[in-house]
Design an enzyme around this catalytic site. Sequence first.
Site, PDB file in Angstrom:
ATOM      1  N   HIS A 158       1.000  -1.271   0.028  1.00  0.00           N
ATOM      2  CA  HIS A 158      -0.012  -0.141  -0.059  1.00  0.00           C
ATOM      3  C   HIS A 158       0.808   1.363  -0.072  1.00  0.00           C
ATOM      4  CE1 HIS A 158       1.128  -0.298   4.200  1.00  0.00           C
ATOM      5  NE2 HIS A 158       0.755   0.722   4.447  1.00  0.00           N
TER       6      HIS A 158
ATOM      7  N   ASP B 287       1.084   5.306   1.681  1.00  0.00           N
ATOM      8  CA  ASP B 287       0.262   6.003   2.952  1.00  0.00           C
ATOM      9  C   ASP B 287      -0.359   7.376   2.186  1.00  0.00           C
ATOM     10  OD1 ASP B 287       1.363   4.185   4.651  1.00  0.00           O
ATOM     11  OD2 ASP B 287       3.113   5.412   5.287  1.00  0.00           O
TER      12      ASP B 287
ATOM     13  N   HIS C 181       4.951   0.165  -0.287  1.00  0.00           N
ATOM     14  CA  HIS C 181       5.719  -0.784   0.591  1.00  0.00           C
ATOM     15  C   HIS C 181       4.927  -1.789   1.101  1.00  0.00           C
ATOM     16  CE1 HIS C 181       3.889   2.568   2.722  1.00  0.00           C
ATOM     17  NE2 HIS C 181       3.817   1.935   3.987  1.00  0.00           N
TER      18      HIS C 181
ATOM     19  N   ARG D  26       9.225  -8.595  15.112  1.00  0.00           N
ATOM     20  CA  ARG D  26       9.532  -7.316  14.488  1.00  0.00           C
ATOM     21  C   ARG D  26       8.685  -6.125  15.074  1.00  0.00           C
ATOM     22  NH1 ARG D  26       8.209  -3.795  10.422  1.00  0.00           N
ATOM     23  NH2 ARG D  26      10.327  -2.709   9.424  1.00  0.00           N
TER      24      ARG D  26
END
Length: 347
Positions: A225, A227, A282, A292
Amino acid sequence: MATTLSEAYRDYPLNLHHIIPLDFSSLRTLPETHAWPQSEDAHHHHHDGSGSCIPIIDLMDPNAMELIGLACENWGAFQLKNHGIPLSLVEEVEEEAKRLFALPADRKLKALRSAAGATGYGRARISSFFPKHMWHEGFTIMGSPCDDAKKIWPNDHTRFCNIIENYQKQMKLLAEKLTQMILTVLKICEDEKGWIGSSELCEAVQLNFYPCCPEPNRAMGLAPHTDTSFLTILHQSQTNGLQIFKEGAGWVSVDPQPNTLVVHTGDILHILSNSRFRCALHRVMVNSARQRYSVAYFYGPPLDYVLSPLLLLTPFPRFRSLSIKDYIGIKAKNLGEALSLITTTQN
């Protein structure tokens, strides 16, 4: 500032099943709900020797502004060192994220985001656009973190709130500095920069957690997607996972570097620059051995700011004018097609 972005999302409620994360701590196998179809490029980490590595820019470099401009044009992303955010603060925020996501599921669910809400605990907001769920939990903060933190820690939320509020202030200062530099590269006049110091900016902090995954090659941490923001400043823990898409190179891993922040451009800057600057597509991959964490700070103009291409080098606008709120509304209903829906016929 505290409620503006929340209000923008209120008109686009999600179904409850798109909000509630799995209790990842109880899973030993990958549920079918989280099994993504495998594509040929799914887990390639492209380092082909041709410079397919996002730039690392020193903010103290005398040429930093020009280098940032080139990175925005070529990548839509860069890593930033000597950024001025104290390492101790970044580490404190990561520790608070770890403390939050380590809580039992029933505790975290006390701050579950409502269907029409934008803050609190839950799945990624983009979940509703994909047929499979992501291997991810998130906690979204707009304005004061205390309202949601009190639900989780009724008696000991102060530390969390103080650290997050300090982080918000520091990130805003850095975002303002970067925005000034980027708009200077675009030769934007001072009148067009008036929104930068506004108290009504669209800001948010997003804490992300990607648990160890039993079958990482079949899972997705965060689906591809862009931002909506003008720019996003991201701290990632020292665990690989973030990838940026670059034409000609495919998905390129953004390898964590000590005491650097990742900066990537969003749709708003892409529109303002009349598509000169990319908006970084990304995604996040997961692994079986290491958890993570990341902390994203989203920054953009106020909701009533009229978004239109700033035509300095070409007289042809590629996008029609509309308010930030209207664009958020379009993207809330059409995640991947929002930019094409405001593209002008001259294209």
